[in-house]
Design an enzyme around this catalytic site. Sequence first.
Site, PDB file in Angstrom:
ATOM      1  N   ARG A 108       0.834  -1.207   0.000  1.00  0.00           N
ATOM      2  CA  ARG A 108       0.000   0.000   0.000  1.00  0.00           C
ATOM      3  C   ARG A 108       0.873   1.262   0.000  1.00  0.00           C
ATOM      4  O   ARG A 108       0.470   2.291  -0.530  1.00  0.00           O
ATOM      5  CB  ARG A 108      -1.007   0.009   1.147  1.00  0.00           C
ATOM      6  N   GLU A 121      -9.999   5.488   7.140  1.00  0.00           N
ATOM      7  CA  GLU A 121      -8.572   5.802   7.154  1.00  0.00           C
ATOM      8  C   GLU A 121      -8.177   7.119   6.484  1.00  0.00           C
ATOM      9  O   GLU A 121      -7.291   7.819   6.981  1.00  0.00           O
ATOM     10  CB  GLU A 121      -7.778   4.658   6.503  1.00  0.00           C
TER      11      GLU A 121
HETATM   12  N1  MTE Z   1     -12.390   4.511  14.504  1.00  0.00           N
HETATM   13  C1  MTE Z   1     -12.450   4.151  15.800  1.00  0.00           C
HETATM   14  N2  MTE Z   1     -13.218   4.872  16.626  1.00  0.00           N
HETATM   15  N3  MTE Z   1     -11.752   3.085  16.283  1.00  0.00           N
HETATM   16  C2  MTE Z   1     -10.929   2.343  15.474  1.00  0.00           C
HETATM   17  O1  MTE Z   1     -10.305   1.385  15.927  1.00  0.00           O
HETATM   18  N4  MTE Z   1     -10.031   2.038  13.190  1.00  0.00           N
HETATM   19  C3  MTE Z   1      -9.730   2.679  11.912  1.00  0.00           C
HETATM   20  C4  MTE Z   1     -10.968   3.353  11.340  1.00  0.00           C
HETATM   21  N5  MTE Z   1     -11.603   4.167  12.336  1.00  0.00           N
HETATM   22  C5  MTE Z   1     -10.832   2.717  14.089  1.00  0.00           C
HETATM   23  C6  MTE Z   1     -11.623   3.811  13.641  1.00  0.00           C
HETATM   24  C7  MTE Z   1      -9.203   1.768  10.918  1.00  0.00           C
HETATM   25  S1  MTE Z   1      -7.560   1.376  10.976  1.00  0.00           S
HETATM   26  C8  MTE Z   1      -9.981   1.245   9.925  1.00  0.00           C
HETATM   27  S2  MTE Z   1      -9.328   0.246   8.728  1.00  0.00           S
HETATM   28  C9  MTE Z   1     -11.413   1.522   9.854  1.00  0.00           C
HETATM   29  O2  MTE Z   1     -11.867   2.340  10.929  1.00  0.00           O
HETATM   30  C10 MTE Z   1     -12.162   0.180   9.857  1.00  0.00           C
HETATM   31  O3  MTE Z   1     -13.526   0.310   9.934  1.00  0.00           O
HETATM   32  P1  MTE Z   1     -14.449   0.586   8.646  1.00  0.00           P
HETATM   33  O4  MTE Z   1     -13.992  -0.352   7.586  1.00  0.00           O
HETATM   34  O5  MTE Z   1     -15.791   0.295   9.142  1.00  0.00           O
HETATM   35  O6  MTE Z   1     -14.223   2.011   8.266  1.00  0.00           O
HETATM   36 MO1  MOS Z   2      -7.122  -0.501   9.334  1.00  0.00          MO
HETATM   37  S1  MOS Z   2      -5.094  -0.125   9.439  1.00  0.00           S
HETATM   38  O1  MOS Z   2      -6.992  -1.216   7.745  1.00  0.00           O
HETATM   39  O2  MOS Z   2      -7.266  -1.813  10.411  1.00  0.00           O
END
Ligand code: MTE
Ligand code: MOS
Length: 749
Positions: A304, A705
Site C-alpha cells: 500500500r 482511514e
Molecule cells: N475509529 C475508531 N473509533 N476506532 C478504530 O479502531 N479504526 C480505523 C478506522 N476508524 C478505528 C476507527 C481503521 S484502521 C480502519 S481500517 C477503519 O476504521 C475500519 O472500519 P471501517 O472499515 O468500518 O471504516
Molecule cells: Mo485498518 S489499518 O486497515 O485496520
Amino acid sequence: MRNLDSHSHVRGESIYLDDIPLIHGTLYACVFDSPVAHAKLNTIDVRDAEESEGVVRVITAKNIIGENQIGGIVPDEPLLADGEIHFQGMPIAIIVAESETLARKAAKKIKIDIETLEPVTDPRIAAANGDLIVPPKQFILGNSPAAFKTCAHIFEGRTETNGQEHLYIETQGAYAIPAENGGLKIYSSTQGPTAVQRAVCRVTGLAMNEVEVDVQRLGGGFGGKEDQANAWACITAVASQLTGRPVKYALHRMEDMRMTGKRHPYSSDFRIGLDRDLKIVAYDVTFYQNAGASADLSPPVLERTLFHCTNSYFVPNVTATAYSCRTNLPPNTAFRGFGGPQGMFVIETAIAHAAEKLGVPASEIQRKNLIDDGQRFPYGQKAESEAITSWNQGNKKYDFSGLQKEAELFNTSSRYFKKGVAMMPVCFGISFTKTPMNQARSLVHVYSDGSVAVSTGAVEMGQGVNTKIAQVAAKVFGLPIEKVRLQTTNTLRIANTSPTAASAAADLNGKATQLACEAVLTRLKEVAAELVEAEAGAITLVDSVVFRDGEKTDLGWQRLVMESHLRRVNLSEHAHYATPGINFDWSTAKGHPFAYHVYGTAVVGVTVDCLRGRYEIDYVKCCHDFGSSMNTAVDNGQIEGGIVQGIGWMTIEEVVYDPDGKLRSSALSTYKVPDIYSVPKTIEILPLETDRENLAVFNSKAVGEPPLMYGIAAYFAIRNAVRAFSPENPLAFKAPFTPETVLMSLYQS
Ligand code: MTE
Ligand code: MOS
C-alpha cells in the site's frame, strides 16, 4: 443520526472483553517475555514458577499440541520463543494460575539461560545485510531514468517517519472456554475473528468447525488488532486446551506497549524532477520499511505504500521500490492508513523540498500536479478523480492563499511567535489490495414479532459500522432503526470473514446486508400483495406500513411478518457480496485494485512559540469527498478522530527504542498522545458530495482511514513556521516534529 452505541458508551454499559461474566473455574494467563531483543535461548527454567502459589501450569514451546506458529502471511512467527529470541517482549512461556496476581507473581520466577546476539534495529542495515521479509517490490510507470534527463529541476533527499503506538483504549486480550469434544469458544478483542480462528486452529491442531470466535466490540483497534490479536487468543486457547479450564488474559498497558508491534517506521530516498512549469515529470523513490522481527502484515502494508507513493498527483514517470526489512523490534503491523501515510509523506517532502529550493509555495506545485480523470496511477488504474474538485471547493470556501498571506503578515510583525500553513491533498484507494479479501456475508433474521437481527463479519470498534449496517436494514425494510439489532460478530454465524480493515467494512458488509434484506423483502412483498390484493410491484414499505401504488394501506409491518411466517415463508437470508470489477496482477504490478478512491484536501495552520519550541494547531479545514454520506455524525467523527491521530503521528507521538532494541517509550508517562489540550482549536469539514457509478452502499464512500493523512500537513505547517523564524537552518525531513525537535531546529547553528 448518532452512533447507536453512544448511549451505552457514555453510561459505561457497553460490553468489552473485560465485561464478560467469568465462568466458575476460570484461570488467568500471563506471559514471561524476553528481556532482550536478540539472543540464543538455551534453556528455560520453569521449576520455581510451577511451584509458585496458585500456579496450575507453565507452558513453553515444547508443550504446544499443534504448530508453534502464528505467521499468517509468512510462517516466520513462533507463538513462543524456541531456540532463538527475536525481539524484546517476545513471549517465551505462558503461566496459568488461579488468579491474575498469582500468575504475574510466578512469571517473575522464570529463569532463562541465553547468549545475547547483536540486535539490528535500523532497516537500512537490515537491507544491507540482505535481511528482507519478502523480495523487494517495484512499481514502474513510464521511464523515469530517461525522463530525468529532460527535467529543468531535480532534487534529491531522504526522509524518516517513525512508528506509532495504537493506544486503543482497550488493551489486547482473549478469553478461551472449553467446549464439548475438545472444541473451544474464544472471546477475543480482534478486528479479524476468522484470523483468530485460523491461528487458534494452527496452534491447537483443531479444525475450524471446532473453534468459535465471538466479538461484541472493541475499545479501538486502529489496525493493531487486525493480526496482532491472534497471539493472545492463541495463548488462552493453548492454555485452555492443556488445562481443560476457561482461561483469560487481558494485557496490562505496559505489557501491551512492550510486546505488540506498531506503525512501521520508514526510511526513504527520493528524487524528483520538474519541468519549467513546475509539472512533476519524474519521481524515483526507495522505501525501507522497518518490519520488525517477523512478517505479520508487513508485505501488504509495504504494497500500500507503493500504491500511494504518488498520493493525489499524476506523475508520468515513476520508479518506486520498496524493501521490507527484518529487524529485532516487535513485528510492526497495520495502523490506520496501512502504509499509505508513509508513502505520501515522502512525495509531500519531495514537493516541499523542491518548493523551498525554487522559492515557490509548495501549494503551487501541489495544485499543478493533481491527478485528473483518465490519468493513470503508477499501478495502471485510471483515476476517476475528485482531486481538483476538492482542492477548488476547499479553496473557494477557505481561501488557501488568503490563509497563507494572513500567516505571512502575522510573521512580519511577530518576532517570537511564527505561523505556518500547509496543504494536504489526499487520495486513498478503497478495497483490500489482495482482491480475494473483498467479500463479505450477512445473515438477516426477521423474527415473528417483527424485530430484525443482523449478523455480519464486520467488527464494531468505535467507527460506527454497526450503526451504518443497522441503517441499511432499516432503510430497505422501511423500519425505524430501533427495530434492528446488530448481533455479535461470530464465526458460527458468519464464516471466512475478512478482517474489519481497509476502511471497507461498511462497504462490504453493508452491501451484503442490503442484498440479504432485499431478498427477504421480496418474499414479504409477495405476501403483502396477496393480502392487499395488488401486484407485488405495486407494494412498498414505508414507516412500518405497507403502501399500495403509493397509497397507505392498513397492513402494518408486524402483521405482514406474522402472516408471512404462518404461510411458511422464509424470513431469513444469508447473502454474499463480492466487490465487482477489481483485479491486480503482481507479475506485471498492474491492474484495477480499487473499487474507487476517496479524495480530499486539507489546510492546516499552526503557531510555533519560537522561544519554547511549543506549538499549537490553530485549525484544520478540509474539503472531504463522502460520495453520499450515510451518516454525517459518524463520518464527521471519523474525520476528526483521523485528523487528530494523523497529527499525533506527525508531531508529538514518539516511539523510542534503545539501540539494543529495548522500548524506552513503554508507558503513558513516556509516550505522549494528543489530549484535549493538543488537538486543533478548530476542525472544519466541508462535505464534497460526489457521485460515480462504482461507489459503495447507497452511494457512500468509505471514511475510516483517509482523513488520518490530512494530519501530514501539520508537519509541513510547523516546518514553514520554523523556516519563517530561522530560514537559514538546514532542516531534516524527519517526523515526528516534537516540540524538542522544533526547539533544536530553531536554534541550531
Ligand atoms: N475509529 C475508531 N473509533 N476506532 C478504530 O479502531 N479504526 C480505523 C478506522 N476508524 C478505528 C476507527 C481503521 S484502521 C480502519 S481500517 C477503519 O476504521 C475500519 O472500519 P471501517 O472499515 O468500518 O471504516
Ligand atoms: Mo485498518 S489499518 O486497515 O485496520
